[in-house]
Scaffold this motif. Structure first.
Motif, PDB file in Angstrom:
ATOM      1  N   PRO A  55      -9.552 -37.820  35.556  1.00 26.93           N
ATOM      2  CA  PRO A  55      -9.379 -36.227  35.572  1.00 26.93           C
ATOM      3  C   PRO A  55      -8.472 -35.753  36.720  1.00 26.93           C
ATOM      4  CG  PRO A  55     -11.559 -37.134  36.286  1.00 26.93           C
ATOM      5  CD  PRO A  55     -10.634 -38.238  35.953  1.00 26.93           C
ATOM      6  N   MET A  56      -8.266 -36.360  37.853  1.00 30.13           N
ATOM      7  CA  MET A  56      -7.333 -35.781  38.774  1.00 30.13           C
ATOM      8  C   MET A  56      -5.891 -35.516  38.369  1.00 30.13           C
ATOM      9  SD  MET A  56      -6.694 -37.174  42.428  1.00 30.13           S
ATOM     10  CE  MET A  56      -5.264 -38.438  41.875  1.00 30.13           C
ATOM     11  N   ILE A  57      -5.479 -36.643  37.629  1.00 27.39           N
ATOM     12  CA  ILE A  57      -4.314 -36.637  37.118  1.00 27.39           C
ATOM     13  C   ILE A  57      -4.069 -35.886  35.980  1.00 27.39           C
ATOM     14  CG2 ILE A  57      -2.719 -38.207  36.161  1.00 27.39           C
ATOM     15  CD1 ILE A  57      -3.100 -40.451  38.202  1.00 27.39           C
ATOM     16  N   VAL A  58      -4.977 -35.742  35.098  1.00 29.99           N
ATOM     17  CA  VAL A  58      -4.804 -34.851  33.769  1.00 29.99           C
ATOM     18  C   VAL A  58      -4.815 -33.589  34.220  1.00 29.99           C
ATOM     19  CG1 VAL A  58      -6.174 -34.190  31.894  1.00 29.99           C
ATOM     20  CG2 VAL A  58      -5.896 -36.459  32.362  1.00 29.99           C
ATOM     21  N   GLU A  59      -5.617 -33.127  35.337  1.00 31.32           N
ATOM     22  CA  GLU A  59      -5.694 -31.666  35.592  1.00 31.32           C
ATOM     23  C   GLU A  59      -4.273 -31.487  36.309  1.00 31.32           C
ATOM     24  OE1 GLU A  59      -8.753 -31.028  38.270  1.00 31.32           O
ATOM     25  OE2 GLU A  59     -10.374 -31.485  36.731  1.00 31.32           O
ATOM     26  N   GLY A  60      -3.597 -32.256  37.122  1.00 32.29           N
ATOM     27  CA  GLY A  60      -2.246 -32.388  37.491  1.00 32.29           C
ATOM     28  C   GLY A  60      -1.183 -32.003  36.549  1.00 32.29           C
ATOM     29  N   GLN A  61      -1.563 -32.708  35.539  1.00 28.27           N
ATOM     30  CA  GLN A  61      -0.371 -32.688  34.291  1.00 28.27           C
ATOM     31  C   GLN A  61      -0.366 -31.259  33.578  1.00 28.27           C
ATOM     32  OE1 GLN A  61       2.215 -34.872  32.998  1.00 28.27           O
ATOM     33  NE2 GLN A  61       1.396 -35.818  34.992  1.00 28.27           N
ATOM     34  N   VAL A  62      -1.740 -30.805  33.627  1.00 24.29           N
ATOM     35  CA  VAL A  62      -1.951 -29.295  33.059  1.00 24.29           C
ATOM     36  C   VAL A  62      -1.488 -28.449  34.015  1.00 24.29           C
ATOM     37  CG1 VAL A  62      -3.601 -27.728  32.301  1.00 24.29           C
ATOM     38  CG2 VAL A  62      -4.117 -30.182  31.807  1.00 24.29           C
ATOM     39  N   HIS A  63      -1.770 -28.480  35.492  1.00 22.07           N
ATOM     40  CA  HIS A  63      -1.276 -27.415  36.056  1.00 22.07           C
ATOM     41  C   HIS A  63       0.523 -27.283  36.148  1.00 22.07           C
ATOM     42  CE1 HIS A  63      -4.680 -28.880  39.232  1.00 22.07           C
ATOM     43  NE2 HIS A  63      -5.148 -27.711  38.294  1.00 22.07           N
ATOM     44  N   GLY A  64       0.932 -28.601  36.057  1.00 20.66           N
ATOM     45  CA  GLY A  64       2.435 -28.439  36.027  1.00 20.66           C
ATOM     46  C   GLY A  64       2.904 -27.926  34.827  1.00 20.66           C
ATOM     47  N   GLY A  65       2.358 -28.380  33.506  1.00 19.23           N
ATOM     48  CA  GLY A  65       2.743 -27.761  32.310  1.00 19.23           C
ATOM     49  C   GLY A  65       2.461 -26.134  32.336  1.00 19.23           C
ATOM     50  N   ILE A  66       1.525 -25.661  32.783  1.00 15.09           N
ATOM     51  CA  ILE A  66       1.074 -24.093  32.794  1.00 15.09           C
ATOM     52  C   ILE A  66       2.332 -23.478  33.779  1.00 15.09           C
ATOM     53  CG2 ILE A  66      -0.146 -22.263  33.462  1.00 15.09           C
ATOM     54  CD1 ILE A  66      -2.442 -24.329  33.295  1.00 15.09           C
ATOM     55  N   ALA A  67       2.671 -24.174  34.838  1.00  7.45           N
ATOM     56  CA  ALA A  67       3.573 -23.485  35.625  1.00  7.45           C
ATOM     57  C   ALA A  67       5.096 -23.592  34.765  1.00  7.45           C
ATOM     58  CB  ALA A  67       4.172 -24.402  36.888  1.00  7.45           C
ATOM     59  N   GLN A  68       5.472 -24.518  34.165  1.00 11.22           N
ATOM     60  CA  GLN A  68       6.659 -24.380  33.317  1.00 11.22           C
ATOM     61  C   GLN A  68       6.495 -23.444  32.302  1.00 11.22           C
ATOM     62  OE1 GLN A  68       6.946 -29.000  33.219  1.00 11.22           O
ATOM     63  NE2 GLN A  68       9.100 -28.705  33.866  1.00 11.22           N
ATOM     64  N   GLY A  69       5.407 -23.275  31.711  1.00  3.94           N
ATOM     65  CA  GLY A  69       5.184 -22.277  30.637  1.00  3.94           C
ATOM     66  C   GLY A  69       5.069 -20.778  31.125  1.00  3.94           C
ATOM     67  N   VAL A  70       4.769 -20.799  32.311  1.00  6.10           N
ATOM     68  CA  VAL A  70       4.763 -19.285  33.065  1.00  6.10           C
ATOM     69  C   VAL A  70       6.187 -19.274  33.246  1.00  6.10           C
ATOM     70  CG1 VAL A  70       4.065 -18.105  34.988  1.00  6.10           C
ATOM     71  CG2 VAL A  70       2.227 -19.421  33.634  1.00  6.10           C
ATOM     72  N   GLY A  71       6.880 -20.181  33.761  1.00 12.00           N
ATOM     73  CA  GLY A  71       8.249 -20.087  34.219  1.00 12.00           C
ATOM     74  C   GLY A  71       9.118 -19.517  32.916  1.00 12.00           C
ATOM     75  N   GLN A  72       8.931 -20.170  31.801  1.00 13.48           N
ATOM     76  CA  GLN A  72       9.674 -19.813  30.665  1.00 13.48           C
ATOM     77  C   GLN A  72       9.301 -18.269  30.370  1.00 13.48           C
ATOM     78  OE1 GLN A  72       9.094 -21.861  26.719  1.00 13.48           O
ATOM     79  NE2 GLN A  72      10.645 -20.547  25.984  1.00 13.48           N
ATOM     80  N   ALA A  73       8.006 -17.818  30.472  1.00 15.96           N
ATOM     81  CA  ALA A  73       7.676 -16.390  29.970  1.00 15.96           C
ATOM     82  C   ALA A  73       8.109 -15.542  30.885  1.00 15.96           C
ATOM     83  CB  ALA A  73       5.983 -16.550  29.753  1.00 15.96           C
ATOM     84  N   LEU A  74       7.960 -15.902  32.429  1.00 19.86           N
ATOM     85  CA  LEU A  74       8.202 -14.717  33.263  1.00 19.86           C
ATOM     86  C   LEU A  74       9.595 -14.871  34.032  1.00 19.86           C
ATOM     87  CD1 LEU A  74       4.785 -14.350  35.023  1.00 19.86           C
ATOM     88  CD2 LEU A  74       5.945 -12.816  33.329  1.00 19.86           C
TER      89      LEU A  74
END
Lengths: 266, 166, 785
Positions: C669-688
């Motif tokens: 779960p620690m690694i999976v959460e890290g993957q989600v964090h990084g993915g969101i950051a890239q998605g937010v990057g695209q949006a904003l």
């Protein structure tokens, strides 16, 4: 980067001598404007004269009714200076907003002013406080010093030694950061020193830092955000790029000026 | 070719370098200390952050010759060989503050500078603002912020761990 | 659950080397006699090369060689290829133009490589590269994909700069459904072009051993075997067995390091020519000019609904910009990775999608984290959100009415969803995100002069790429299975050789967790070996959130075989029938007795072979498996974004982020959460924040990190994560994959939140402060509820 010869004088006189012998040489202060440009091979100085060993060029001092900052004083040291925090915290906001912590650890006030990047923060503070730039040859009023984008009144062989900021009772800086570079997309410095009211803007103008006379005039009645409520400046002459249109920059000048005034009053 | 001498991770070093040699090149190529990375060419990303005389700097925007006589610390100098990890290194591992690892040395070196300037009791907002000069593409920063907060606490006098090795 | 088994938040085994500066990335590798390569690149977007004069460069200090496209052609080095065949509606194959590693006669984007200088030092190579004189005849550039068809023809093979005109779905049935609709929502969408920006720039180091005629390439690649295959079989550099590709530590990829690029081909070729190792390391500005970009769609989309808000049909027309050349997997991204996901989490009876892929004078566009699925999700989730607003329904309510609720579910766009519970993730996200309290928070924001908005994204993705038969039928040139080899040493420690590749995902830990649990041995006794074609026989690499679902499944299959063989060994040791041997917790026992042998003893006995003869059983304990999945996996979830907007400056702050994802089985779960964090950051990057911009002449405006905005720590909040779980039925572990989810879900959530706050749907990505401020000038914000 092209190669160059590297010199480390220990006195201003030696530095000036090196410049005289190498007319194409550049002064190296913190290096955070010059080295990136040299890495891109957009500047090609055959010699660099590093000022970091020159004695007496660093420090923040109170002298009479001025704060005097040595040209080689790093942004972090200005921002954290107890002297400045007590005498004029509004000015400390400027170096505290430059770049990022590592840049502030290396970059210097002299380097920033001499480069006069149209998006740099210090020019707004100099113009916004009516500072005096002291070189090895003369004293130059900020109003005469910044002569356009990347252009200053400095002559060949002239070295900025210190900058004298008259203490304004009320002053503040408000900056809207360029989201990528950390420079000022728009930055506004406001000050009131007796009857002298100044509003200086960086980042917005296509010809570098400038004063907003209409705001200054309106602020004479009362040095407060309310005095310039709803006021803006024309978009002509403002920069346009992918991050901000001329209209947006012009709009931000008004917004940031009001926010700076609110901070100055606080 | 000019000669430069400095102390790197506690050891005196000397090298002949072209004047244009950046500190990061000197560290990586002359000293083979490849833990310090280059992620950009405009002083934005912070992968190259090291300490010069105890203060964080971007080694990609510093000439090796500017560091004549200086004390330079890199990621390789934080923990003694065979000794325990520095608490900030340990915190990055414990809180999954890294993924690909490329920005990590610069992040850790920058984190130590935050502690130097802001102390051991850091809130999220301060950490995020003070990380302005370091870019990570993997973690979304969430766990880096957690790691720095915990690492800073662990570094406190009387905290869970010893002081910085510098 | 054991402390290190499946489901445990085990701290990463790989971290020690990274936190101590001992990682070994490609640029950290140094070979004796190494030279440095610097490329001479086109300053023009589109031009004929009239003449190249390298004579001055060749005489510069330290120069070893200056090589051009003519030299490359003279040595019969082949072109780079795109490995996924797409056919147009009319049945004609896609128009793949030649892509030589050094331009031949013509350059097609700024940064196109024209020549290479090999010199003793990097500084010398740079100095000499400036002296290579290239005369260009500049041609008009094609930059805007929407106008590419009427622009100057770039490649002889592709009239109207059109690569293919492809479609999926039933046009007639879709039109009929639209004709009967009570409501139609229409949107014009630009999915902004992005630069992947793995923090480690690309690099290649090539070495030639004349004694054995062997080439070795150290390379920043996510899939060393595919790289070797393409460079051997298509580029024709060397036979496959004479080429070794090593991917050492790789500093992030996000798709951009899947592809086979000109620079590694040139380094290999040059190393053999100059008989010295040749290294090239990209700088960041070069990366902006040469790394494949992502996204870049122009879309018109329509959604048909009945009076009750039930979706009847969707119609989508997309122009996809593939840049100047077709990169390795470029053709598949806007087709089978995009249109097949347009059904989202919804039961949509009819979908019809047309995609026109075009050439422009920009750097090639290929897969970037999510690859097609973020583009699809953005279309679907914007349409649904806007439809709800237009119909006066709460956006979650419209979603609920249309969710797929029974499985398996066949969509009209190929995919057969096998498991999920979309209501569950929406409900949980609304709880964690305290949607009930939103109106109160919005009023508080209003009191502070801020606009507040909330936006949803209930996304789905197809991961676990991919069942080879399905991929092949859709045009893939390769199978998409994965391999694993489990080597049990005589002392009982284990090496697992995997064809997956880790460049931040933590495979050295998660794969070891699986092995440790299955064999009942300490996790420290397991090593994961990857990224070297001389060690691992073959593999397809890491992308498309496939390493867990496919790569680990291959390990499971190999472990099954190891266990079966070990039972045979144990049977001889314990003098029992093979069928009576049971294996549990690292111990082989004879059923119904207290006779047992530890795993380590069985391993040793397998190698010393004292208890059996070679006729009875082969010595050794090493098994290989090639696992080919039977279906894609379908991770899905719900992300909720809350924004606050400064009315005066237009600056948007993300103040709250909730993500509830269903990834099936979670290994760590620690690694999976890290993957989600990084993915969101890239998605937010695209949006904003992020967006690659070329000017009208094809010059890259966002050419450095001074202009291209990367998300920084202060641009993002901490994230609130939750999980739901429905196991993937198609693989033995029930894993769905987690690497891309955040990047897929996030952009729509952000833009839905911003448009909610603004009261206008007219906002493009990236929603910069300026863009939001401009939108505010046009809109009347909805009153605070």
């Amino acid at each position: 980067m092209y190669n160059f010869t590297f010199h480390r004088p220990t006195t201003v006189r030696q530095a000036a001598g090196l410049l005289a012998r190498n007319p194409e040489a550049k002064l190296l202060a913190g290096g955070h404007s010059l080295l990136p440009v040299m890495k891109q091979r957009l500047a090609n100085p055959p010699a660099l004269v590093d000022l970091s060993l020159v004695e007496g060029m660093s420090g923040v001092e109170l002298k009479g009714r001025s704060v005097v900052i040595g040209a080689m004083t790093r942004h972090a040291d200005v921002a954290n200076s107890k002297v400045l925090q007590e005498a004029m915290p509004g000015l400390a906001m400027v170096p505290g907003s430059i770049g990022d912590p590592q840049v502030r650890n290396r970059g210097t006030i002299g380097g920033s002013i001499a480069n006069n990047d149209p998006n740099a923060d210090y020019p707004a503070a100099c113009l916004g406080l009516g500072a005096t730039i002291v070189t090895n040859k003369r004293r130059i009023a900020a109003d005469d010093f910044f002569t356009g984008m990347f252009s200053t009144a400095l002559e060949e062989g002239e070295i900025i030694v210190k900058v004298m900021f008259p203490i304004a009772k009320k002053c503040a800086y408000e900056k809207f950061k360029h989201p990528a570079s950390g420079f000022a997309l728009v930055g506004v410095f406001v000050s009131k020193r007796g009857p002298d009211i100044r509003v200086a803007v960086t980042g917005a103008g296509s010809n570098g830092v400038f004063r907003v006379k209409s705001f200054e005039e309106a602020l004479k009645k009362r040095f407060a955000a309310k005095s310039i409520e709803g006021m803006t400046i024309p978009a002509t002459g403002m920069n346009t790029d992918i991050h901000a249109s001329a209209e947006y920059r012009a709009h931000l000048v008004g917004v940031l000026a009001r926010r700076a005034l609110a901070k100055a009053a606080a | 070719m000019p000669t430069v001498s400095m102390t790197v991770n506690g050891k005196p070093v000397t090298g002949d370098v072209e004047a244009r040699t950046l500190l990061v090149q000197f560290l990586r190529e002359n000293l083979r200390l490849t833990g310090t990375h280059v992620g950009c060419d405009t002083s934005q990303c912070g992968a190259c952050v090291i300490h010069i005389d105890g203060i964080a700097a971007k080694s990609c925007t510093t000439l090796a010759l500017q560091c004549e006589g200086a004390k330079v610390t890199t990621i390789e100098g934080l923990a003694e060989a065979n000794g325990p990890l520095h608490p900030m290194q340990e915190a990055f591992r414990e809180h999954h503050g890294l993924q690909c690892g490329y920005c990590t040395p610069g992040m850790i070196m920058a984190a130590l500078d935050i502690v130097r300037r802001r102390g051991n009791d850091l809130d999220d907002h301060t950490i995020r603002e003070q990380l302005d000069g370091n870019i990570c593409r993997c973690t979304g920063y969430h766990n880096i912020v957690k790691a720095i907060k915990a690492g800073a606490k662990a570094m406190a006098p009387g905290g869970a761990s010893r002081q910085a090795a510098e | 659950m054991s402390a290190t088994g499946i489901g445990a938040a085990v701290r990463r085994k790989e971290d020690f080397r990274f936190i101590t500066g001992k990682g070994q990335y490609t640029d950290d590798v140094v070979r004796p006699g190494e030279t440095r390569a610097v490329f001479v690149r086109s300053p023009h977007a589109h031009a004929k090369i009239a003449k190249i004069d390298a004579s001055a460069a060749k005489t510069m200090p330290g120069v070893v060689a200056v090589l051009t496209g003519a030299d490359l052609a003279g040595d019969k080095i082949g072109n780079l290829i795109c490995g996924w065949m797409i056919h147009s509606k009319d049945g004609t194959p896609m128009k793949m133009a030649p892509h030589p590693a050094l331009a031949s006669g013509k350059v097609n984007h700024v940064g196109d490589a024209v020549a290479v200088v090999v010199a003793e030092t990097l500084g010398q190579a740079r100095d000499a590269a400036e002296k290579v004189k290239v005369d260009y005849e500049v041609l008009p550039a094609v930059v805007n994909p929407a106008k590419a068809k009427s622009g100057t023809q770039i490649h002889e093979i592709a009239p109207k700069n059109t690569i293919y005109e492809w479609s999926l779905g039933d046009a007639k049935a879709t039109d009929a459904a639209f004709a009967n609709a009570k409501h139609v929502t229409k949107l014009d969408i630009v999915n902004n072009r992005l630069a992947p920006i793995a923090m480690e720039p690309r690099a290649a180091l090539a070495e030639y051993d004349a004694g054995t005629d062997q080439l070795t390439l150290w390379n920043t690649t996510q899939n060393p075997h595919v790289s070797r295959l393409v460079i051997a079989a298509f580029v024709g550099m060397a036979p496959e067995h004479k080429l070794r590709v090593i991917a050492p530590d790789v500093g992030g990829g996000f798709g951009s390091k899947i592809f086979i690029y000109p620079e590694e081909v040139v380094c290999l070729w040059a190393a053999r020519k100059v008989r010295r190792p040749v290294k090239w390391t990209s700088d960041r500005m070069e990366a902006f000019l040469t790394d494949a970009h992502g996204r870049d769609h122009v879309t018109h989309a329509e959604l048909a609904l009945d009076a009750n808000g039930k979706i009847l049909a969707m119609r989508v027309k997309t122009i996809a910009n593939l840049g100047a050349y077709m990169s390795t997997f470029s053709s598949s991204v806007p087709t089978y990775l995009y249109a097949t996901l347009l059904s989202g989490q919804y039961d949509i009876p009819q979908i019809y999608c047309e995609v026109d892929a075009v050439y422009t004078n920009t750097v090639p566009v290929d897969a970037y984290r999510g690859a097609g699925r973020p583009e699809a999700t953005f279309v679907v989730e914007r349409l649904v959100e806007v439809a709800a607003r237009e119909l006066g329904l709460e956006p979650p309510e419209l979603r609920k009415r249309n969710f797929v609720k029974s499985f398996p579910h066949q969509t009209p766009v190929i995919m057969a969803y096998d498991a999920g519970d979309y209501n569950a993730s929406l409900k949980k996200a609304m709880e964690i995100g305290d949607v009930k309290g939103f109106n109160k928070r919005k009023r508080e924001s209003a009191r502070n002069g801020k606009l507040r908005g909330i936006g949803y994204s209930t996304y789905i993705e197809a991961c676990g790429l991919a069942p080879s038969q399905a991929a092949g039928s859709l045009g893939a040139g390769v199978g998409l299975w994965e391999s694993a080899e489990v080597r049990v040493n005589p002392t009982g420690s284990v090496e697992v050789l995997t064809g997956s590749h880790s460049h931040g995902q933590g495979h050295e830990t998660t794969f070891a967790q699986l092995v440790s649990q299955r064999l009942g041995i300490p996790i420290d006794n397991v090593s994961i070996v990857h990224g070297d074609t001389d060690k691992v026989q073959f593999g397809m690499g890491t992308y498309g959130s496939r390493s867990g679902a496919v790569g680990m499944s291959a390990i499971v299959k190999a472990l099954d075989k190891v266990e079966a063989k070990a039972k045979k060994v144990a049977a001889f040791m314990l003098e029992a029938a093979e069928g009576d041997i049971e294996f549990k917790d690292g111990k082989f026992t004879v059923a119904g007795t207290d006779k047992s042998a530890a795993f380590g003893d069985v391993a040793l006995n397998a190698y010393i072979a004292h208890k059996f003869t070679g006729a009875e059983l082969e010595p050794g304990l090493k098994e290989t498996s090639f696992y080919d999945p039977t279906n894609f996996t379908f991770p899905a979830g719900c992300h909720i974004c809350e924004v606050e907007i400064d009315r005066e400056t237009g600056k948007t702050d993300i103040v709250n982020w909730t993500a509830v994802d269903d990834f099936g089985t979670v290994i760590n779960p620690m690694i999976v959460e890290g993957q989600v964090h990084g993915g969101i950051a890239q998605g937010v990057g695209q949006a904003l924040l992020e967006g690659v911009v070329y000017d009208a002449n094809g010059q890259l405006v966002t050419g450095s990190l001074m202009d291209y905005t990367m998300p920084r720590a202060h641009d993002l909040p901490s994230f609130n994560l939750g999980f739901t779980e429905t196991k993937a039925p198609s693989n033995p572990l029930g894993i769905k994959g987690c690497g891309e989810a955040g990047a897929i879900a996030a952009p729509a959530a952000v833009i839905n939140a911003i448009t909610d706050a603004l009261g206008t749907e007219q906002i493009a990505m990236p929603a910069t402060a300026n863009a939001v401020w401009s939108a505010l000038q046009r809109a009347t914000p909805r009153a605070a509820a």
